[in-house]
Structures are given as structure tokens and as C-alpha cells.
Enzyme design. Structure first.
Site: not given
Lengths: 342, 342
Positions: B132, B287, B316
Site C-alpha cells: 500500500s 483491489d 486491497h
């Protein structure tokens, strides 16, 4: 955009709702397009979407469209809660504002059924169609009144509100409620920060990732990403969209499930199985809260069910009437279904 | 979960930031795993993610993993803004709280570079990897210090924050700010409604539609959808995540773009072109805010770029360490890259 005044009001009387409350002296706002023929066989019901008004449906109606008012009699009922039909914002005490009762999709359709059958004397509908929550009402019509609905075309919507879609609804409503000015629905001034937050949350969901990457918002007249967020999104939700109305309609949406129709005891699949007419569902390829796989799931349980995916990057707003290609795709789908035997 | 205290603090001194402010007497919190070898050739940098702490990275480190502390010297620097390194919540006046300065990915990496080179005397990194925002820092390392980074494995993140991802960030921060108790960052009590709204907005994005449909949250110990929203999501963001810290890190994220590295004049493609090492990006199939197509786009501009999509429905959070299959997939990717010539 000024709130429309070109509609009729149908007196629903006292409506006993599915969840128990009675909405007294309820009103259904509607507008019709075209003329009912002598056989009363050319009627279409085309319900509104989340906060939409009948005027917001007009892009799909026209003499060059499948929904041709020269041939069809198109009834656009405004959803209860949208500010024109009975809503938190226009209902007198004691069921006003934050006390507005819980209204299901089933209730919405029963009110529309009363208009269609009692006021217009119609016992058969050539088509029911609608976008988003209008699609939910379309499914509900096909389950509640299979004897009446001859064809159904829901687009960018579903027969049951999926768990993820419920999380989406939790997110927009939590953003609105976070504003202290909201006062649990008893606001004395508009909770404007909450509405603007609601709008920004909605913005991420309404269109696809690729829509933003490709700056398709330019086609909606925005000059920058931030301009799109302020002008299109905040502007829309600040345009006389009463917060309690938004929450009332969100409650309806959250609890959407044709399985909750009386007689099905919560069995969604059984309710879908009961649909007899041809039903064409048109989800959008990149719709982030009504993804196509949910409609593939529903369709397998509908005898004459079919799915056509609207291609492209507009996501949920493929069904909003702003993109010519998507509008042409939807129009063609409706045209094809109208040509089918019921 | 208690805030960890098992880390070291590195004195960064006075840091002149890219956007102009000087963060005086800044601190970088970090933890290391394993031993630096005599050649100083086995170091890995593994930065943290949005609000994550070094302890939140430990699931990917182990003697059974590619990130094996018996072989590698793994440095986990905490991002500035995360509450352990210099942050709005722990910086003394006048740059405290809502006045905390704007920090870019470039700044984050320069601070980490100082730790790595000055404190540890390391001039070559066997690998940089992260999830991320940790992926964003990985890309930034590869652009800022191509002479040092021998391999890079960003997962579920990007080299430039996409427009849609920015809308997502606008949505979570608008929900937080809608709470009047937030007082534009000068809160006297925790803006708890705002944080809870922030959490609900995040919930819709963190996992995919199918994750919710399949009730995969049961694997995270939730007993119902609402329990998941309260316990997992609200619980996480209420766990000592200071609102100004959240906004400071969101600012960094929003402005992520390797093209903003000095020398590239905003040219993202030129910055990607400058990456010399093997770089394996692993986006997750579903995601919702770092979709795989964005990584396909970036990869075509990286000489030794490769994309492997993590399959499945976790979205995600495929990169969050809670799903064994996804963890195995990521671990294998790192293992494969570590075996490559730099």
C-alpha cells in the site's frame, strides 16, 4: 435545477406499511408521457432512482427512443421519500422528518400498483424498467405482480441489496450523520458539511476508477477533478435533497430484497423463481456497487432471465443518461425486450 | 492492541522538507530483524503503510519466509505521521497537530536513506518492499536511489496516486472532518463520530464486493456484517489513530507521484523509466483503489518491470497478512525476486 412542479399527485389515502406504521393521507407524485390506448395495453411503469425525480428519467423517453410516447403510455412514479411523493420533508407531524416510517420496495410498488390499477384502470403492463433503485422497483414489480408485468428491464440495480452495497450505504449515511448539525435528524439548519462529505463519498462509487483515470468528467462539463467533486457531486446533493429524505430512501435501499415479499418468507431465490416474464438485466461493466456478477447470480434463478453487460468505464452512471453510448445500449435493450412475446 | 515500544528512535535532526517547512529535531522510529552481514550486502527496507506500525509488518518476516531474518537484515522504518516517527501527535509546538508540515513520499525516503546510510553505513539494498503506502515508498526508493536499490517488490500500491484513489482519500477525510468536534484539527476531545464514519467509508473500499458477498469476514473473527464494521473497522481506527496523524499521512498519499522527485519535473513516466532494478509489482485482482490496470500501465515504463496479480476476493487487504493464500503468493514473489540478479 428547480424542483419540478409539472406532476400530478395521487391520493393514496392511509397506507399500512409492511413494517407496521400507517402513513396517513399519503401522496404519490407522478407524471405520464403519451396516451393510454383504448385496450389499456400500452402502459409502462418507469420508477425513479435514489433521490431522482420524474424529470430525471426523461432522457430515456422520446419519439426516437424505445420508450416512445407516440406508442406507449409511460407512467413515472416518484419514489416515496424523494421529496415529491410523501417524504420526511413534506409529511405533516407526527410522521415527519426523523420519524418518517420505514418503507420497503414492496410498499413502493404497492403504492404504484394502486395508482396504476385504481386510477388508470390498467391490469397489464407492457414493461417495467428503471435505473438503480428503479431497477430494484422493477424486480419488485415482477415478483409482486407477475400477473400484470409482461416484460421487465432493470438496469444497474439488483433484486436484493448485496452486503457490500449495504456497506456502501453505511458509508454515505455515516458521513452525513457525522455532522453534529444533523442532530439525529432534528436539524435546525442544513448539516452542510455532512452533505458535502456524503457527496465526496458517493463520488468514488458513482463512476469507475478508469473514468477518473481518463478524465471522463470533462464530458460532464467539469474543469478539474476538484471542480467535478464540488460542482457535480456537492452541487447535486445540496440541490434541495433533504437529509432525512436521503436517509429514508437509503433505508429502503438497504433493505431491498424481493425475498421479503409476503409469501416468500425471506427466500430470495424462490422470489426470483416466481418471475414469469422476460427479464433483461443490464448491469454496467465497471459498476462498483452493483457489479455484474450479482446480476449473473440473480439471472440464473429467473426462467426467462438474461443479462447484457453495458460496456465501458462510466460505472453506475452508465445508467444515468449522460453518456450517449451507454444510453444507446440501454435503449436497444429495451427495444429488444419490447419486441418479445410476454 | 497496545502501541508498540520495542523500536529504536533515530535522530534525523532538522529535516528541510520538499514543500519548504523544516521539521526540527525529527525522529524516525524503526525496528530491525536479523543481522547485518560483514559485507553490508543483506539489507532490506520494508516501510510501513497508512497508519501501520512496524509490528504490523511482521507477518511477512520469518525463518520460513523469503524475508528470513537468519539471512537478511530487515529494517522496518515507521512512516513519518504514523504516531511513532515524528507525527502531528508527538511533535512539540509550533509544528504540532493541525500545523504538522506537508511530507511527501520523497521526504519519507530521504529520512529512511539517512538512517540506512549514516546510521548503518549501508550503500546497497538487496530489496525494498512494502504494502500500500509501503509500495509507494518502494517505488520512491527505486527512483530516488537507483544506485542503491537492487530489487523492488511493491504490492497493492502505486508509483503515482491515481485520480480515483484521490477521490477515495477525499471521501475518508471528508467523513472525518464532517464531525464538528474535529475543530479543523484543534480538537479538544476525540472526534469519535468522524472517526467511525471514516471507518465505515474505508470498509467499503478495503475488501472487494465478493469478499462481502461470500462473508469472508467470518475468517477475521466477525460474527455478523455489522460486527465486522464495528469491531474490525471502527476498532482499528479508534485504536490510538490520532486524527491529525491520519490526515497528515493522507496528505502524503494524495500527493504520491514519483514524477515529483527532484530532477523529473513532474514527469511520472520519465521517473519510471529511470528505474534500473528488477521491479515486481503485485496488485490484488479486486483491489478497489489500487486496481491492477494502473500497475500494468506503470510496468510498461519500467525496463525490468513485471506484474503478477494476486488472485482472489480479498481486494486491497490481500496485502494485509490476514489471508494465508495471499500471504503465500506475496512471499513467493519476493522469493523469486530475491533470486534475480540485480
Amino acid at each position: 435545477m428547480p424542483i419540478p412542479t409539472d406532476h400530478e399527485l395521487f391520493d393514496l389515502g392511509d397506507v399500512v406499511l409492511q413494517r407496521g406504521a400507517t402513513l396517513r393521507d399519503a401522496k404519490l407524485a407522478y407524471k405520464t408521457y403519451g396516451t393510454l390506448n383504448a385496450e389499456r395495453s400500452n402502459a409502462v411503469v418507469y420508477p425513479t432512482w435514489y433521490s431522482g425525480r420524474h424529470t430525471d428519467n426523461e432522457w430515456l423517453i422520446g419519439t426516437d427512443k424505445a420508450l416512445n410516447p407516440d406508442e406507449l403510455f409511460i407512467i413515472v412514479p416518484n419514489m416515496l421519500g424523494n421529496g415529491l411523493s410523501s417524504s420526511p420533508s413534506n409529511t405533516p407531524p407526527p410522521y415527519d422528518r426523523a420519524r418518517f416510517p420505514q418503507i420497503t420496495f414492496y410498499d413502493q410498488v404497492e403504492c404504484q400498483h394502486k395508482l396504476v390499477s385504481e386510477h388508470f384502470g390498467i391490469s397489464s403492463l407492457a414493461l417495467v424498467t428503471g435505473w438503480s433503485m428503479g431497477a430494484g422497483q422493477t424486480y419488485q414489480w415482477a415478483v409482486s405482480h407477475p400477473e400484470m408485468v409482461q416484460r421487465a428491464v432493470p438496469f444497474c440495480g439488483s433484486s436484493v441489496t448485496s452486503p457490500h452495497n449495504r456497506v456502501f450505504l453505511e458509508s454515505i449515511t455515516a458521513a452525513l450523520r457525522a455532522d453534529a448539525a444533523f442532530e439525529e435528524g432534528w436539524y435546525r439548519r442544513l448539516p452542510e458539511k455532512g452533505i458535502r462529505a456524503f457527496a465526496r463519498v458517493y463520488a468514488g462509487w458513482g463512476f469507475s476508477q478508469a473514468f477518473y483515470w481518463q478524465e471522463e468528467w470533462r464530458r460532464l462539463g467539469a474543469s478539474s477533478l476538484e471542480d467535478f467533486l464540488v460542482d457535480f457531486w456537492e452541487g447535486f446533493w445540496l440541490d434541495e435533497r433533504d437529509p432525512n429524505n436521503l436517509l429514508a430512501m437509503a433505508w429502503t435501499w438497504f433493505h431491498g430484497d424481493v425475498g421479503q415479499t409476503p409469501g416468500f418468507d425471506g427466500d430470495t431465490v424462490a422470489a426470483l423463481n416466481s418471475i414469469r416474464c422476460p427479464l433483461l438485466s443490464m448491469p454496467a461493466e465497471k459498476d462498483l456497487y452493483f457489479p455484474p456478477e450479482d446480476e449473473q447470480w440473480a439471472s440464473q434463478h429467473i426462467g426467462r432471465g438474461e443479462v447484457r453487460v453495458i460496456p465501458g468505464v462510466w460505472g453506475h452512471f452508465a445508467g444515468g443518461g449522460d453518456n450517449l453510448e451507454d444510453t444507446a445500449f440501454i435503449d436497444q435493450g429495451i427495444r429488444d425486450v419490447l419486441a418479445m412475446d410476454p
